[in-house]
Design an enzyme around this catalytic site. Structure first.
Site, short mmCIF file in Angstrom:
data_model
loop_
_atom_site.label_atom_id
_atom_site.label_comp_id
_atom_site.label_asym_id
_atom_site.label_seq_id
_atom_site.Cartn_x
_atom_site.Cartn_y
_atom_site.Cartn_z
N HIS A 48 4.93 34.07 4.82
CA HIS A 48 5.77 32.91 4.51
C HIS A 48 5.07 32.08 3.44
CE1 HIS A 48 8.24 32.74 8.50
NE2 HIS A 48 8.11 33.98 8.04
N GLU A 50 4.35 28.97 3.21
CA GLU A 50 3.35 28.03 3.72
C GLU A 50 2.05 28.74 4.07
OE1 GLU A 50 6.52 28.46 4.73
OE2 GLU A 50 7.24 26.71 5.83
N CYS A 78 8.91 26.92 10.08
CA CYS A 78 9.12 27.58 11.38
C CYS A 78 7.93 27.26 12.28
CB CYS A 78 9.26 29.08 11.17
SG CYS A 78 7.73 29.90 10.65
N CYS A 81 4.52 28.47 10.87
CA CYS A 81 4.04 27.67 9.75
C CYS A 81 3.67 26.25 10.17
CB CYS A 81 5.08 27.67 8.63
SG CYS A 81 5.28 29.31 7.90
#
Length: 144
Positions: A48, A50, A78, A81
């Protein structure tokens, strides 16, 4: 946030879910790293925006603590993260669009308000949210 949106656009062009992130030095307001989702290219669900940005920032400054830095991300993080943001102790989280399905900051899980969370960054939401929302909408329209 504009630079995070540019990163999201790069993800969009690569058929990745269009999420972008940048980490900024709070002292001089300079971007130290920028990233975008890369789960498809890397065939890895952990890639992801992040997570990539936090990993690169920690490597760059040779520290696991990013308390002098802020993260800007185009979509509400999410759970994975959000936990990474807490563990790396980023000072402030700025995000664009809310994520009613997977968001874990204000939409669903509310990770930073949970008893398992030991650190809470300052949180600012809704920044250029419509731009982020439109990019996500276009992406999912294209792939369906």
């Amino acid at each position: 946030m504009e630079q995070a949106l540019k990163q999201a656009g790069i993800a969009f062009d690569k058929n990745e879910v269009p999420v972008g992130a940048v980490i900024v030095d709070r002292l001089n307001q300079k971007i130290i790293v920028s990233s975008h989702n890369n789960t498809e290219e890397k065939n890895n669900a952990l890639y992801h925006a992040e997570i990539i940005a936090i990993n690169e920032a920690c490597n760059l400054i040779s520290s696991k603590n990013l308390n002098d830095y802020d993260i800007y991300v185009t979509l509400e993080p999410c759970a994975m993260c959000a936990a990474a943001i807490a563990h790396s102790r980023l000072k402030r989280l700025f995000y664009g669009a809310s994520d009613s399905k997977h968001g874990a900051v204000e939409s669903n899980l509310r990770y930073f308000n949970s008893s398992v969370c030991f650190y809470r960054p300052e949180i600012y939401s809704g920044i250029l949210a419509e731009d982020s929302r439109l990019l996500m909408k276009e992406f999912f329209k294209r792939i369906r």
